[in-house]
Design an enzyme around this catalytic site. Structure first.
Site, PDB file in Angstrom:
ATOM      1  N   HIS A 132       4.318   8.845  -5.279  1.00 44.26           N
ATOM      2  CA  HIS A 132       4.316   7.693  -6.176  1.00 44.26           C
ATOM      3  C   HIS A 132       5.101   6.566  -5.554  1.00 44.26           C
ATOM      4  CE1 HIS A 132       4.691   5.283  -9.806  1.00 44.26           C
ATOM      5  NE2 HIS A 132       3.617   5.942 -10.205  1.00 44.26           N
ATOM      6  N   ASP A 153      -1.201  12.342 -12.570  1.00 41.02           N
ATOM      7  CA  ASP A 153      -2.603  12.731 -12.440  1.00 41.02           C
ATOM      8  C   ASP A 153      -2.798  14.159 -11.958  1.00 41.02           C
ATOM      9  OD1 ASP A 153      -3.700  10.309 -13.273  1.00 41.02           O
ATOM     10  OD2 ASP A 153      -3.226   9.400 -11.346  1.00 41.02           O
TER      11      ASP A 153
HETATM   12  N1  CMC Z   1      -0.207  13.363   0.627  1.00 41.11           N
HETATM   13  C1  CMC Z   1       0.302  13.334   1.903  1.00 41.11           C
HETATM   14  N2  CMC Z   1       1.123  12.372   2.354  1.00 41.11           N
HETATM   15  C2  CMC Z   1       1.472  11.392   1.522  1.00 41.11           C
HETATM   16  C3  CMC Z   1       0.997  11.359   0.187  1.00 41.11           C
HETATM   17  C4  CMC Z   1       0.132  12.381  -0.243  1.00 41.11           C
HETATM   18  N3  CMC Z   1      -0.354  12.387  -1.506  1.00 41.11           N
HETATM   19  N4  CMC Z   1       1.489  10.275  -0.448  1.00 41.11           N
HETATM   20  C5  CMC Z   1       2.251   9.632   0.469  1.00 41.11           C
HETATM   21  N5  CMC Z   1       2.237  10.310   1.639  1.00 41.11           N
HETATM   22  C6  CMC Z   1       2.990   9.948   2.865  1.00 41.11           C
HETATM   23  C7  CMC Z   1       2.322   8.784   3.569  1.00 41.11           C
HETATM   24  O1  CMC Z   1       1.373   9.206   4.516  1.00 41.11           O
HETATM   25  C8  CMC Z   1       3.500   8.067   4.179  1.00 41.11           C
HETATM   26  O2  CMC Z   1       3.850   8.750   5.347  1.00 41.11           O
HETATM   27  P1  CMC Z   1       4.526   7.940   6.578  1.00 41.11           P
HETATM   28  O3  CMC Z   1       5.816   7.387   6.068  1.00 41.11           O
HETATM   29  O4  CMC Z   1       4.702   8.998   7.631  1.00 41.11           O
HETATM   30  O5  CMC Z   1       3.541   6.878   6.963  1.00 41.11           O
HETATM   31  C9  CMC Z   1       4.631   8.284   3.166  1.00 41.11           C
HETATM   32  O6  CMC Z   1       4.274   9.492   2.457  1.00 41.11           O
HETATM   33  C10 CMC Z   1       4.787   7.153   2.161  1.00 41.11           C
HETATM   34  O7  CMC Z   1       3.530   6.947   1.514  1.00 41.11           O
HETATM   35  P2  CMC Z   1       2.889   5.518   1.245  1.00 41.11           P
HETATM   36  O8  CMC Z   1       1.419   5.653   1.121  1.00 41.11           O
HETATM   37  O9  CMC Z   1       3.431   4.530   2.231  1.00 41.11           O
HETATM   38  O10 CMC Z   1       3.547   5.203  -0.175  1.00 41.11           O
HETATM   39  P3  CMC Z   1       3.010   4.185  -1.212  1.00 41.11           P
HETATM   40  O11 CMC Z   1       4.127   3.919  -2.135  1.00 41.11           O
HETATM   41  O12 CMC Z   1       2.359   3.025  -0.538  1.00 41.11           O
HETATM   42  O13 CMC Z   1       1.820   4.984  -1.961  1.00 41.11           O
HETATM   43  C11 CMC Z   1       0.676   6.456  -3.420  1.00 41.11           C
HETATM   44  C12 CMC Z   1       1.985   5.682  -3.147  1.00 41.11           C
HETATM   45  C13 CMC Z   1       0.696   6.964  -4.853  1.00 41.11           C
HETATM   46  C14 CMC Z   1      -0.521   5.495  -3.289  1.00 41.11           C
HETATM   47  C15 CMC Z   1       0.556   7.621  -2.419  1.00 41.11           C
HETATM   48  O14 CMC Z   1       1.624   8.523  -2.598  1.00 41.11           O
HETATM   49  C16 CMC Z   1      -0.774   8.364  -2.511  1.00 41.11           C
HETATM   50  O15 CMC Z   1      -1.751   7.950  -1.885  1.00 41.11           O
HETATM   51  N6  CMC Z   1      -0.866   9.452  -3.363  1.00 41.11           N
HETATM   52  C17 CMC Z   1      -2.114  10.138  -3.583  1.00 41.11           C
HETATM   53  C18 CMC Z   1      -2.922   9.367  -4.640  1.00 41.11           C
HETATM   54  C19 CMC Z   1      -2.367   9.536  -6.024  1.00 41.11           C
HETATM   55  O16 CMC Z   1      -2.055  10.641  -6.463  1.00 41.11           O
HETATM   56  N7  CMC Z   1      -2.283   8.411  -6.781  1.00 41.11           N
HETATM   57  C20 CMC Z   1      -1.840   8.414  -8.170  1.00 41.11           C
HETATM   58  C21 CMC Z   1      -0.535   7.692  -8.347  1.00 41.11           C
HETATM   59  S1  CMC Z   1       0.158   8.019  -9.985  1.00 41.11           S
HETATM   60  C22 CMC Z   1      -0.947   7.285 -11.072  1.00 41.11           C
HETATM   61  C23 CMC Z   1      -0.749   5.824 -11.168  1.00 41.11           C
HETATM   62  O17 CMC Z   1       0.147   5.410 -11.920  1.00 41.11           O
HETATM   63  O18 CMC Z   1      -1.466   5.087 -10.488  1.00 41.11           O
END
Ligand code: CMC
Length: 431
Positions: free
Chosen positions: A315, A372
């Site tokens: 998140h 989710d």
């Molecule tokens: N599985 C594997 N690695 C992950 C995941 C995951 N679900 N989420 C984040 N990471 C890694 C990512 O690859 C990155 O690694 P690095 O620092 O080595 O590049 C690090 O963790 C930070 O992630 P980010 O994508 O830069 O973080 P963000 O804040 O931009 O994204 C997120 C947050 C929710 C989009 C992301 O965690 C994700 O894609 N999760 C899966 C989709 C998901 O479950 N979304 C629902 C969110 S809750 C409902 C809502 O309110 O929207």
């Protein structure tokens, strides 16, 4: 003494005031940054950017706290109905019993949908994704709305936020959105379209419109109503996420409430946001059909060269745990137990959670199950098709979007318009 932050640039020093919120969060107020220094900030994904001051939802990602207007979501789920929470978010306080009765009755009075809107709905193919259909129909509601928000002049400072017009727009949307949402579900299931039953409570009525079968007596099921109540409350607001910021930004151009919310539905649809609940079930099914080899998929999620991510994990703000996920996990266990359902994907989900929470990659990156991860398992147990999961999220989020849109208009925020650093070709001519 008032706090400030100093920026030193090109040999000069500039002071910018610090704003402090009611929970002691602090921000540098850079309103005058460009005017004074010529600089802008660069913050892709707005990870460090606050774009409003809000009184609606407090979220502390480090400590897993989520409160609406000061009340914790745990307590609201335990003691209040979804409609109480809708009222709380939009009007700022929990309703008295008279206020709730009036609100409920006003919503009931608007429980009709124009036959022409039904024609538009019917012209969508059965294969259309319900989020696309709902985004279109929500926007189309403007055409059938005598308040005709689009005609409000930009010079009319009050515009749609004028209390009575805002109230009518609110009750109409709260009334009609569940009806058109239930239609999308009924179309997928091949059932005749249904209308509101004004004898039922708001949440009971959502269940009735979705699940009542033709030529069969409809019997209200408290397990379903309670589960829906919890899920809708947990989805009701989540401060400045992707869809809510979209609603605010669209509304900041003086676009109407319905057009803004229609854009929010589009933003919610994506699998990194609300669409994750559909993606979680698809992922769990994939793992199940691939021999339930959980380690293989945990490795894929950790592999940077593999696009696979553990859906329902991670998140932007929660870096400890998502308080909504805790409540939903408990609810999932209870609903499956009460309905006597044994869903193998629940066991896969629990194993993934256990393994990931003990894995260095997920620990180091502070990745926990989010809202989710377990919500889809409950929706599935209630008989809701996978493509409808994000619609359920939207149903819950409508009051949050309305409250945020209203707050944005009332506070006279300027039009949302970020800047950029141009890095394309410099001036060239056509030879
Ligand atoms: N599985 C594997 N690695 C992950 C995941 C995951 N679900 N989420 C984040 N990471 C890694 C990512 O690859 C990155 O690694 P690095 O620092 O080595 O590049 C690090 O963790 C930070 O992630 P980010 O994508 O830069 O973080 P963000 O804040 O931009 O994204 C997120 C947050 C929710 C989009 C992301 O965690 C994700 O894609 N999760 C899966 C989709 C998901 O479950 N979304 C629902 C969110 S809750 C409902 C809502 O309110 O929207």
């Amino acid at each position: 003494m008032d706090k400030s932050a100093k920026i030193e640039y090109n040999g000069k020093s500039y002071d910018f005031p610090i704003i402090t919120g009611s929970e002691n969060e602090e921000a540098i107020d850079i309103n005058k940054l460009r005017a004074e220094t010529g600089l802008i900030t660069y913050d892709p994904g707005y990870k460090n950017t606050g774009h409003c001051i809000s009184n609606i939802t407090y979220l502390d990602g480090e400590n897993g706290i989520l409160r609406y207007r000061g009340y914790s979501v745990d307590e609201l789920c335990e003691k209040k109905s979804f409609l109480d929470v809708v009222y709380l978010l939009i009007f700022g306080d929990l309703p008295s019993s008279d206020q709730l009765t009036k609100f409920q009755n006003d919503i009931r009075e608007e429980a009709l949908v124009d036959e022409d809107l039904k024609k538009i709905f019917k012209s969508f193919p059965r294969s259309a994704h319900p989020m696309g259909v709902l985004s279109s129909l929500t926007s189309a509601l403007i055409a059938f709305n005598p308040l005709n928000e689009t005609k409000i002049s930009i010079h009319d400072k009050k515009g749609i936020t004028e209390d009575d017009k805002m109230y009518m727009s609110t009750v109409r949307l709260l009334s009609k959105f569940p009806i058109i949402s239930s239609w999308t579900l009924r179309k997928i299931k091949g059932l005749p379209l249904n209308y509101s039953n004004n004898k039922l409570s708001y949440t009971e009525n959502i269940a009735y419109m979705m699940f009542a079968l033709p030529n069969r007596e409809y019997i209200q099921n408290d397990v379903i109503t309670n589960a829906l109540n919890t899920l809708l409350i947990l989805h009701a607001d989540h401060e400045q996420n992707c869809s809510t910021s979209t609603v605010r930004i669209v509304g900041s151009s003086y676009a109407g409430l319905y057009a803004s919310i229609s854009a929010g539905i589009g933003a919610l649809w994506g699998r990194l946001h609300g669409g994750a609940n559909q993606a979680v079930i698809e992922m769990l099914e994939l793992i199940k059909n691939d021999g339930s080899d959980i380690d293989k998929y945990i490795s894929k999620a950790k592999d940077k060269s593999d696009p696979f991510r553990l859906m329902g994990f991670g998140h932007r703000v929660y870096k400890n745990f998502d308080p909504r996920a805790k409540i939903i996990k408990k609810a999932a266990d209870q609903v499956l137990n009460d309905l006597g359902i044994n869903d193998p994907v629940l066991d896969i989900a629990k194993s993934i959670e256990e393994k990931a929470l003990n894995d260095e990659y997920f620990i180091e990156k502070k990745l926990y199950p989010n809202v989710d991860f377990y919500s889809g398992i409950i929706y599935r147990a209630l008989g809701i098709p996978t493509e409808m999961f994000t619609v359920m999220f939207a149903l819950g989020r409508i009051p949050g979007w309305i409250a945020q849109w209203k707050e944005m208009r009332d506070s006279n925020n300027p039009i949302g318009r970020p800047r950029q650093i141009y890095n394309g070709p410099t001036h060239r001519t056509i030879s």
